[in-house]
Design an enzyme around this catalytic site. Structure first.
Site, PDB file in Angstrom:
ATOM      1  CE1 TYR A 132      -3.982   2.393   0.470  1.00 17.42           C
ATOM      2  CE2 TYR A 132      -2.377   3.594   1.546  1.00 17.42           C
ATOM      3  CZ  TYR A 132      -3.113   3.311   1.274  1.00 17.42           C
ATOM      4  OH  TYR A 132      -4.489   4.295   1.338  1.00 17.42           O
ATOM      5  CG  ASP A 133       4.695   3.677   2.115  1.00 14.87           C
ATOM      6  OD1 ASP A 133       4.090   4.658   2.508  1.00 14.87           O
ATOM      7  OD2 ASP A 133       5.928   2.827   2.254  1.00 14.87           O
ATOM      8  CG  MET A 134       7.189   0.533  -0.834  1.00 16.64           C
ATOM      9  SD  MET A 134       7.813  -0.631  -1.824  1.00 16.64           S
ATOM     10  CE  MET A 134       8.945   0.409  -2.493  1.00 16.64           C
ATOM     11  CE  LYS A 136       1.845   6.729   1.214  1.00 20.39           C
ATOM     12  NZ  LYS A 136       2.640   6.957   1.782  1.00 20.39           N
TER      13      LYS A 136
END
Length: 162
Positions: A132-134, A136
């Site tokens: 998710y973090d990478m 977004k």
């Protein structure tokens, strides 16, 4: 023979939170596999090449494996009543299924007195959060759809999700 009444294992006789006493348990080989499923959407999935998504931050799935492994090793720091464990193995398999979802499988193992379900679940979850973090920056329309225990062996009871 009467079936043993089930109770919550992390409560003492007075109903207070307590770490499970594993001192009388036998050491056995314990293996758990957990799965997280992430839906990234078409906008992000179009960047999938050679089995991974390349971003400015690096390869998404490879980074998720490292983060998931670190998360599994830190489970007892995150979940208050978990025993600190020296994992013998923590392995990941990340693939895209026929529904174009990212499937993260984390398998953790140890020879010990307590199981590794929480470590496998934490590893799969942290890997999903890392994806998710990478991703977004491409889109926030990402869903971490589910995380679940798939199998567990060793200890008092084995489990396999059908």
């Amino acid at each position: 023979m009467k079936e043993q009444e089930k109770t919550f294992s992390h409560l003492d006789a007075s109903g207070n939170p307590a770490m499970v006493d594993v001192s009388a348990k036998a050491e056995t080989k314990r293996i758990a596999q957990a799965r997280s499923i992430v839906v990234l959407g078409e906008e992000i999935m179009q960047h999938l090449t050679n089995g991974d998504i390349q971003t400015k931050k690096g390869p998404v799935f490879q980074t998720a494996i490292i983060a998931g492994t670190m998360g599994a090793k830190k489970t007892s720091d995150l979940i208050p009543l978990c025993h600190p464990l020296g994992l013998e193995s923590c392995k990941f398999n990340i693939q895209v299924n026929e529904a174009n979802e990212v499937v993260i499988d984390c398998t953790a193992s140890i020879t010990g007195k307590t199981g590794v379900e929480m470590e496998a679940l934490t590893g799969a979850t942290v890997a999903a959060l890392t994806i998710y973090d990478m991703c977004k920056a491409f889109s926030h329309d990402i869903v971490i759809k589910e995380t679940k225990l798939m199998t567990k062996t060793g200890g008092k009871n084995d489990f396999e999700r059908k």
